[in-house]
Scaffold this motif. Structure first.
Motif, mmCIF file in Angstrom:
data_model
loop_
_atom_site.group_PDB
_atom_site.id
_atom_site.type_symbol
_atom_site.label_atom_id
_atom_site.label_comp_id
_atom_site.label_asym_id
_atom_site.label_seq_id
_atom_site.Cartn_x
_atom_site.Cartn_y
_atom_site.Cartn_z
ATOM 1 N N ASP A 119 15.909 40.038 58.516
ATOM 2 C CA ASP A 119 14.870 39.918 57.492
ATOM 3 C C ASP A 119 15.177 40.922 56.390
ATOM 4 O OD1 ASP A 119 12.646 39.060 56.153
ATOM 5 O OD2 ASP A 119 11.185 39.666 57.673
ATOM 6 N N LYS A 176 23.939 40.745 59.387
ATOM 7 C CA LYS A 176 23.999 39.518 60.194
ATOM 8 C C LYS A 176 25.006 39.666 61.333
ATOM 9 C CE LYS A 176 22.317 36.136 56.841
ATOM 10 N NZ LYS A 176 22.599 34.911 56.051
ATOM 11 N N THR A 232 14.586 42.817 65.137
ATOM 12 C CA THR A 232 15.011 42.442 63.784
ATOM 13 C C THR A 232 15.953 43.486 63.187
ATOM 14 O OG1 THR A 232 12.886 41.339 63.395
ATOM 15 C CG2 THR A 232 14.211 41.863 61.451
ATOM 16 N N LYS A 282 17.102 38.886 65.136
ATOM 17 C CA LYS A 282 16.811 38.176 63.901
ATOM 18 C C LYS A 282 17.146 39.082 62.713
ATOM 19 C CE LYS A 282 12.844 35.803 65.998
ATOM 20 N NZ LYS A 282 11.365 35.607 65.931
#
Length: 337
Positions: free
Chosen positions: A302, A291, A278, A300
């Motif tokens: 978060d 991103k 993440t 990912k």
């Protein structure tokens, strides 16, 4: 956290000093228009001005019903980008008590010095600061000299924060934040001795809450699949050190700056080696960079909130709730067992 957008502090200091003189005849309500609160004694309450949310939280929780708290940084404003107006400068001069954190907002630091309020408390003096964020700007050999120039600039930005490059993000460590809370309580007792017992009681409550939060982090992060996390900027050095984690930031102290290709490559290697799944971004700045890095490495994204302000995007109504959300996010990302 775009440090480069700050206006020159020397020029600001001069303009704010002139503003303090010019507006000395303004009413307290006029002086508070830009900061969302009144200044000066009102209804027997201590008029407290804070620099941004982490200071506001302590002032409100410890001061309770005996203080009237206003903050210079409105919700949703990135604290490092704050530019003070002359009315906010006047508000500082009319305060009974000022609580700020030196090194986060140079414009505020200059204005507070100009205000000259007797009961002025710098939170960095209530605990010990350390240096973090050295993971940015590593030596990658001779590749891409222009990219390294950008990384060196990021390090220069970092040097403007705190004393001699120290990390000012002390509120993200519940233990250090509790130390600050104790100091704030003691200083409020001194500023307003008639209500010392109430401040002492409220301080105990806040410290107990932070101690419980520390225990939750210690237990929740004790056994994880990885100890490494990637975040937008180096805000979580104290938290990482406290709980045995390794923080890898994308772009140093400024979350809005673009990472160099060399740094992206390095993060890709780190993510693979340390089994990072993440990339964390925050609420008050764009998630574009996080991103981009995540997509490049197949990871990912978060939220890991530095809690510089509470907005409708925050995962919690106050400091403790957002920290609990941060813990849940870290547990998930790090594979807590």
């Amino acid at each position: 956290m775009n440090v480069r957008r700050l206006i020159p502090t020397a020029a600001l200091a001069g303009s704010l000093t002139l503003g303090l003189v010019a507006l000395s005849a303004c009413s307290p309500s006029d002086a508070a228009d830009d900061a969302g609160g009144g200044a000066g004694k009102s209804g027997g309450k201590l008029a407290v001005v804070t620099s941004f949310y982490p200071m506001q939280y302590l002032a409100e929780e410890i001061g309770g019903s005996h203080v009237d708290v206003s903050t210079l940084t409105k919700p949703g404003v990135e604290p490092h980008d704050l530019e003070l107006g002359t009315r906010q400068a006047a508000q500082l001069g009319e305060a009974d008590y000022i609580l700020y954190l030196k090194g986060i907002q140079p414009a505020v630091d200059e204005a507070i010095t100009a205000a000259g309020v007797k009961n002025t408390v710098d939170a960095t003096s209530l605990t010990t600061l350390e240096k973090h964020g050295a993971e940015v700007g590593h030596d990658h050999g001779d590749e891409h000299a222009d990219e390294h120039a950008g990384e060196e600039h990021a390090e220069e930005d970092h040097a403007h924060e705190g004393e001699a490059g120290t990390d000012p993000h002390i509120w993200l460590d519940p233990v250090k934040y509790a130390e600050v809370a104790k100091g704030v309580g003691a200083s409020l007792e001194k500023a307003d001795p008639d209500n010392a017992a109430a401040y002492r009681k409220n301080t105990t409550t806040v410290v107990e809450r932070l101690t419980a939060l520390d225990s939750a982090f210690e237990q929740g992060l004790a056994d994880t699949s990885t100890k490494t996390f990637i975040t937008t900027h180096s805000a979580f050095g104290y938290l990482a050190e406290r709980y045995g984690l390794t923080q890898e930031s994308i772009a140093g102290i400024s979350p809005e700056s673009e990472p160099s290709p060399a740094r992206i490559k390095e993060l890709r290697t780190i993510a693979a080696k340390d089994k990072v799944g993440t990339v964390f971004f925050e609420t008050l700045v764009s998630d574009k960079t996080a991103k981009t890095v995540a997509a490049d490495s197949g990871l990912k994204t978060d939220v890991l909130d530095p809690i510089e302000g509470i907005t409708d995007k925050s995962k919690g109504a106050d400091y403790v709730e957002v920290m609990e959300s941060n813990l849940a996010a870290l547990e998930k990302a790090l594979g807590a067992k």
